[in-house]
Design a protein around this motif. Structure first.
Motif, PDB file in Angstrom:
ATOM      1  N   LEU A  78      -3.981   1.074  -4.392  1.00  0.00           N
ATOM      2  CA  LEU A  78      -3.958   1.348  -2.972  1.00  0.00           C
ATOM      3  C   LEU A  78      -4.857   0.086  -2.224  1.00  0.00           C
ATOM      4  CD1 LEU A  78      -4.836   5.241  -2.729  1.00  0.00           C
ATOM      5  CD2 LEU A  78      -2.351   3.920  -2.736  1.00  0.00           C
ATOM      6  N   GLN A  79      -5.443  -0.734  -3.004  1.00  0.00           N
ATOM      7  CA  GLN A  79      -5.905  -2.073  -2.445  1.00  0.00           C
ATOM      8  C   GLN A  79      -4.965  -3.107  -2.192  1.00  0.00           C
ATOM      9  OE1 GLN A  79      -9.700  -3.161  -4.258  1.00  0.00           O
ATOM     10  NE2 GLN A  79      -9.681  -1.196  -5.143  1.00  0.00           N
ATOM     11  N   GLY A  80      -3.729  -2.737  -2.357  1.00  0.00           N
ATOM     12  CA  GLY A  80      -2.715  -3.655  -2.078  1.00  0.00           C
ATOM     13  C   GLY A  80      -2.600  -5.219  -2.978  1.00  0.00           C
ATOM     14  N   ILE A  81      -2.227  -6.051  -2.200  1.00  0.00           N
ATOM     15  CA  ILE A  81      -2.282  -7.451  -3.181  1.00  0.00           C
ATOM     16  C   ILE A  81      -3.495  -8.145  -3.051  1.00  0.00           C
ATOM     17  CG2 ILE A  81      -0.927  -9.657  -3.094  1.00  0.00           C
ATOM     18  CD1 ILE A  81       1.120  -8.230  -0.920  1.00  0.00           C
ATOM     19  N   PRO A  82      -3.971  -8.614  -4.230  1.00  0.00           N
ATOM     20  CA  PRO A  82      -5.236  -9.144  -4.241  1.00  0.00           C
ATOM     21  C   PRO A  82      -5.181 -10.629  -3.910  1.00  0.00           C
ATOM     22  CG  PRO A  82      -4.312  -8.981  -6.646  1.00  0.00           C
ATOM     23  CD  PRO A  82      -3.259  -8.487  -5.372  1.00  0.00           C
ATOM     24  N   LEU A 110      -3.042 -16.128   3.504  1.00  0.00           N
ATOM     25  CA  LEU A 110      -2.222 -15.536   4.864  1.00  0.00           C
ATOM     26  C   LEU A 110      -2.666 -14.177   4.795  1.00  0.00           C
ATOM     27  CD1 LEU A 110       0.814 -17.251   5.533  1.00  0.00           C
ATOM     28  CD2 LEU A 110      -1.298 -17.661   6.531  1.00  0.00           C
ATOM     29  N   LEU A 111      -3.461 -13.554   3.840  1.00  0.00           N
ATOM     30  CA  LEU A 111      -3.385 -11.926   3.949  1.00  0.00           C
ATOM     31  C   LEU A 111      -4.120 -11.465   5.048  1.00  0.00           C
ATOM     32  CD1 LEU A 111      -4.246 -10.981   0.171  1.00  0.00           C
ATOM     33  CD2 LEU A 111      -2.004 -10.618   1.659  1.00  0.00           C
ATOM     34  N   TYR A 151     -13.006  -0.601   2.357  1.00  0.00           N
ATOM     35  CA  TYR A 151     -13.648   0.647   1.761  1.00  0.00           C
ATOM     36  C   TYR A 151     -13.403   1.046   0.780  1.00  0.00           C
ATOM     37  CZ  TYR A 151     -15.189   1.106   6.903  1.00  0.00           C
ATOM     38  OH  TYR A 151     -15.716   0.683   8.267  1.00  0.00           O
ATOM     39  N   LEU A 152     -12.038   0.902   0.210  1.00  0.00           N
ATOM     40  CA  LEU A 152     -11.692   1.416  -0.825  1.00  0.00           C
ATOM     41  C   LEU A 152     -12.133   0.574  -2.003  1.00  0.00           C
ATOM     42  CD1 LEU A 152      -7.716   1.834   0.075  1.00  0.00           C
ATOM     43  CD2 LEU A 152      -9.195   3.785  -0.429  1.00  0.00           C
ATOM     44  N   PHE A 189       0.894  -1.255  -0.048  1.00  0.00           N
ATOM     45  CA  PHE A 189       0.093   0.018  -0.030  1.00  0.00           C
ATOM     46  C   PHE A 189       0.831   1.234   0.092  1.00  0.00           C
ATOM     47  CE2 PHE A 189      -1.884   3.370   2.463  1.00  0.00           C
ATOM     48  CZ  PHE A 189      -3.406   3.623   1.837  1.00  0.00           C
ATOM     49  N   LEU A 190       1.831   1.171   0.719  1.00  0.00           N
ATOM     50  CA  LEU A 190       2.879   2.508   0.834  1.00  0.00           C
ATOM     51  C   LEU A 190       3.594   2.847  -0.222  1.00  0.00           C
ATOM     52  CD1 LEU A 190       3.938   2.186   4.737  1.00  0.00           C
ATOM     53  CD2 LEU A 190       2.222   3.875   3.801  1.00  0.00           C
TER      54      LEU A 190
END
Length: 443
Positions: free
Chosen positions: A145-149, A159-160, A219-220, A132-133
């Protein structure tokens, strides 16, 4: 953690409880814990380990460690070795990127060879925050910004939701053994610097970050669905699609309040995220363009045309009397021979912009199919004299990109056809024609 993991799998990845999977295992803490959790849950998985030859004897030690572990547990282990630095230099990409590409290419081969149902990786919540960062720093949109799917095609990441601390405690509780990667202590890589220096301070200042981060991602995702709907309506109102591109009608775009933000989301999937460049292109002269590795965005009069990049065509094709088709990328030139009693009726029934009808007896073989060249001339059907092919393309408002892949068909030294556009008066059908070649351009 075991109960929470099983509940998470049953709720979100019930397919894992059946079939067989491939686990990407490095020998480090995260993948060793995932291997143990899968075994405890009764999920079948073969192991796959890559030796990237980046840490000398340590890399070989990881491989030996996993071979012993897999042997002790009677698990099938696949291993491979890459000269990663050499390959990264040949491909012109970073070592990290090369390693990522190599392992996923190999995983896909293993999945296909052994008919496995998917690939499992051990990415966890702390990896999510790091991603995300990193994406935030790159100026990524909502998708980034939703990171790793959790699921990306055949790759599944069960494991997310779990933190690295939870994973560590699980390993200690079950007396698991793993290998430490010495390169993780180095801050040469951006992700390591985040992990070792930035995130400890961030979590100290924001102790509830991990607890609320997944909720924020949710939310994103909800916001993205709303944005997707708005962008879909925008795309429908300002674009048209043809066989090779979609066209953005600038007059329609400028009618939309705040059109720049819609353009960003419209073009972001194609790699055009620098909106100052896109906005400048909107007001540039015809022929100006932006390019990336995969796409071209071209200013063409009152349009922006987005097309997949294609290599220039340099080949020439020769058609003999027996030739029935020529394939070029996704297009095809088909050739049919027709014996006719009433040639003019045949012409009326079969004529079209993508069809050339010529008198077979007047053709000079081989016919030549090639990309047009400056100086080419056509003697258009129904007109006297000749015209430059370049002038015809301008008059027909053929875009710069389409001009680069515009073909002509020749018989002897005469151009018979600007393919799919304009035919010549040479070898035209007459009432005495007995045999007709019908040549069709199919895209």
């Amino acid at each position: 953690m075991q109960d929470a993991f099983v509940e998470h799998v049953r709720s979100n990845f019930p397919q894992l409880m059946q079939g067989s999977y491939l686990l990407a295992i490095s020998g480090g803490l995260d993948s060793v814990v995932l291997a143990h959790l899968l075994h405890q849950a009764g999920i079948k998985a073969q192991w796959a380990h890559c030796n990237f030859n980046l840490r000398a004897a340590e890399s070989d030690g990881d491989e030996q460690f996993l071979k012993k572990m897999a042997g002790d547990q009677a698990i099938e282990l696949h291993t491979t070795s890459f000269e990663t630095k050499k390959i990264s230099a040949n491909r012109g990409i970073s070592t990290q990127m090369a390693a990522r590409d190599l392992r996923y290419e190999w995983f896909a081969q293993l999945q296909q060879t052994y008919h496995l149902d998917g690939i499992l990786t051990a990415h966890h919540l702390d990896d999510q925050i790091e991603t995300f960062l990193i994406n935030l720093n790159r100026g990524a949109g909502l998708a980034g910004l939703q990171g790793i799917p959790a699921i990306n095609e055949s790759v599944i990441r069960p494991l997310l939701p779990f933190t690295r601390q939870q994973i560590l405690e699980y390993a200690q509780q079950h007396d698991l053994k793993w290998r430490e990667d010495s390169s993780n202590a180095s801050n040469d890589y951006q992700r390591n610097q985040l992990r070792n220096e930035v995130l400890p301070l961030l979590h100290s200042a924001l102790p509830d970050l991990r607890a609320h981060f997944l909720k924020t991602l949710s939310y994103l995702k909800d916001v993205e669905s709303i944005v997707d709907d708005a962008v879909a309506r925008f795309r429908e109102s300002v674009t048209t699609t043809n066989t090779t591109a979609f066209e953005i009608h600038l007059d329609e775009v400028k009618k939309v309040d705040g059109f720049a933000k819609y353009l960003f989301y419209l073009l972001q999937p194609y790699g055009f995220i620098k909106m100052d460049e896109v906005l400048h292109l909107m007001d540039a002269e015809t022929g100006k363009q932006l390019q990336n590795d995969d796409y071209i965005l071209l200013k063409d009069r009152d349009l922006l045309r987005l097309e997949l990049r294609k290599d220039p065509v340099t080949a020439t094709w020769y058609l003999l009397p027996e030739t029935t088709s020529v394939s070029i990328d996704q297009a095809q030139l088909s050739v049919e021979t027709h014996h006719v009693d009433d040639p003019m009726d045949f012409v009326k029934a079969h004529m079209g912009k993508n069809v050339l009808l010529v008198d077979t007896s007047r053709l000079e073989y081989p016919l030549t199919l090639r990309v047009w060249r400056p100086g080419d001339r056509l003697e258009p059907y129904g007109m006297s004299g000749s015209q430059l092919v370049s002038d015809i393309l301008i008059n027909e408002k053929v875009s710069r990109l389409d001009k680069e892949r515009c073909f002509v068909l020749e018989s002897g030294d005469k151009i018979l056809w600007i393919v799919g556009l304009r035919s010549s008066r040479h070898h035209a059908i007459t009432r005495s024609t007995k045999e007709i070649k019908k040549i069709t351009w199919v895209i």
